[in-house]
Design an enzyme around this catalytic site. Sequence first.
Site, PDB file in Angstrom:
ATOM      1  N   ASN A  86       0.742  -1.300   0.011  1.00  0.00           N
ATOM      2  CA  ASN A  86       0.177  -0.051  -0.234  1.00  0.00           C
ATOM      3  C   ASN A  86       0.718   1.334   0.101  1.00  0.00           C
ATOM      4  O   ASN A  86       1.833   1.234   0.911  1.00  0.00           O
ATOM      5  CB  ASN A  86      -0.871   0.070   1.418  1.00  0.00           C
ATOM      6  CG  ASN A  86      -1.875  -1.095   1.377  1.00  0.00           C
ATOM      7  OD1 ASN A  86      -2.532  -1.682   0.220  1.00  0.00           O
ATOM      8  ND2 ASN A  86      -1.892  -1.903   2.247  1.00  0.00           N
ATOM      9  N   HIS A  99       6.690  -1.781   2.926  1.00  0.00           N
ATOM     10  CA  HIS A  99       6.715  -3.082   3.214  1.00  0.00           C
ATOM     11  C   HIS A  99       5.828  -3.828   2.265  1.00  0.00           C
ATOM     12  O   HIS A  99       4.811  -3.407   1.852  1.00  0.00           O
ATOM     13  CB  HIS A  99       5.970  -3.247   4.791  1.00  0.00           C
ATOM     14  CG  HIS A  99       4.786  -2.328   5.129  1.00  0.00           C
ATOM     15  ND1 HIS A  99       4.988  -1.135   5.387  1.00  0.00           N
ATOM     16  CD2 HIS A  99       3.335  -2.935   4.874  1.00  0.00           C
ATOM     17  CE1 HIS A  99       3.568  -0.710   5.485  1.00  0.00           C
ATOM     18  NE2 HIS A  99       2.816  -1.599   5.352  1.00  0.00           N
ATOM     19  N   HIS A 101       3.548  -7.126   1.933  1.00  0.00           N
ATOM     20  CA  HIS A 101       2.680  -8.215   2.653  1.00  0.00           C
ATOM     21  C   HIS A 101       2.802  -9.224   1.790  1.00  0.00           C
ATOM     22  O   HIS A 101       2.431  -9.381   0.782  1.00  0.00           O
ATOM     23  CB  HIS A 101       1.212  -7.670   2.812  1.00  0.00           C
ATOM     24  CG  HIS A 101       0.570  -6.312   3.650  1.00  0.00           C
ATOM     25  ND1 HIS A 101       0.320  -6.369   4.866  1.00  0.00           N
ATOM     26  CD2 HIS A 101       0.876  -5.173   3.391  1.00  0.00           C
ATOM     27  CE1 HIS A 101       0.147  -5.200   5.434  1.00  0.00           C
ATOM     28  NE2 HIS A 101       0.670  -4.380   4.321  1.00  0.00           N
TER      29      HIS A 101
HETATM   30  P1  5GP Z   1      -0.116  -0.921   5.970  1.00  0.00           P
HETATM   31  O1  5GP Z   1      -1.495  -0.719   6.646  1.00  0.00           O
HETATM   32  O2  5GP Z   1       0.808   0.071   6.329  1.00  0.00           O
HETATM   33  O3  5GP Z   1      -0.097  -1.575   4.568  1.00  0.00           O
HETATM   34  O4  5GP Z   1       0.445  -2.302   6.985  1.00  0.00           O
HETATM   35  C1  5GP Z   1       0.866  -2.109   8.170  1.00  0.00           C
HETATM   36  C2  5GP Z   1       0.750  -3.290   8.764  1.00  0.00           C
HETATM   37  O5  5GP Z   1       1.539  -3.535   9.831  1.00  0.00           O
HETATM   38  C3  5GP Z   1      -0.477  -4.025   9.238  1.00  0.00           C
HETATM   39  O6  5GP Z   1      -1.074  -4.906   8.628  1.00  0.00           O
HETATM   40  C4  5GP Z   1      -0.479  -4.009  10.550  1.00  0.00           C
HETATM   41  O7  5GP Z   1      -1.160  -5.177  11.186  1.00  0.00           O
HETATM   42  C5  5GP Z   1       1.174  -4.282  11.164  1.00  0.00           C
HETATM   43  N1  5GP Z   1       1.356  -3.579  12.131  1.00  0.00           N
HETATM   44  C6  5GP Z   1       1.093  -2.500  12.987  1.00  0.00           C
HETATM   45  N2  5GP Z   1       2.010  -2.459  13.790  1.00  0.00           N
HETATM   46  C7  5GP Z   1       2.796  -3.700  13.963  1.00  0.00           C
HETATM   47  C8  5GP Z   1       3.630  -4.242  15.206  1.00  0.00           C
HETATM   48  O8  5GP Z   1       3.977  -3.617  16.031  1.00  0.00           O
HETATM   49  N3  5GP Z   1       4.126  -5.468  14.707  1.00  0.00           N
HETATM   50  C9  5GP Z   1       3.840  -6.050  13.713  1.00  0.00           C
HETATM   51  N4  5GP Z   1       4.300  -7.411  13.481  1.00  0.00           N
HETATM   52  N5  5GP Z   1       2.876  -5.781  12.597  1.00  0.00           N
HETATM   53  C10 5GP Z   1       2.457  -4.527  12.872  1.00  0.00           C
END
Ligand code: 5GP
Length: 113
Positions: A86, A99, A101
């Site tokens: 994203n 990142h 996924h």
């Molecule tokens: P985004 O929404 O930016 O594409 O994805 C961020 C991801 O980071 C989310 O899926 C969320 O669950 C994960 N995430 C957020 N904080 C933490 C954390 O402290 N540890 C881990 N392992 N994942 C996290």
Amino acid sequence: MENCLFCKIVAGDIPSAKVYEDELVYLFEDIAPTAPIHYLCIPKELISKLDEIDETNSAVIAHIYEVIAKLAKDLDLKDGFRVVTNCGENAGQSVFHIHFHLLAGRPLQWPAG
Ligand code: 5GP
């Protein structure tokens, strides 16, 4: 960088469930998984967003995909998997350390929404 959540995870200041690590990248389990396999694949060096990738930093992105391809073989993900990045708030990016996924282990709907 001091306030970057994933930089703190790479540094070991915040615990995470490590899946793979080398000198360039770190893979760990998402804290709120949306599939049986939901890993986050990140470069150790901070790149905030996908639109910051350029010729100076793209080698690590290629490496991340090499690592994902090997992991998919090791985990026998022959039924399929998805890699999602994203970029920006409208796309749902909530952590501004790029990142990837890695999602697998169930049928995945498309389009994602
Ligand atoms: P985004 O929404 O930016 O594409 O994805 C961020 C991801 O980071 C989310 O899926 C969320 O669950 C994960 N995430 C957020 N904080 C933490 C954390 O402290 N540890 C881990 N392992 N994942 C996290």
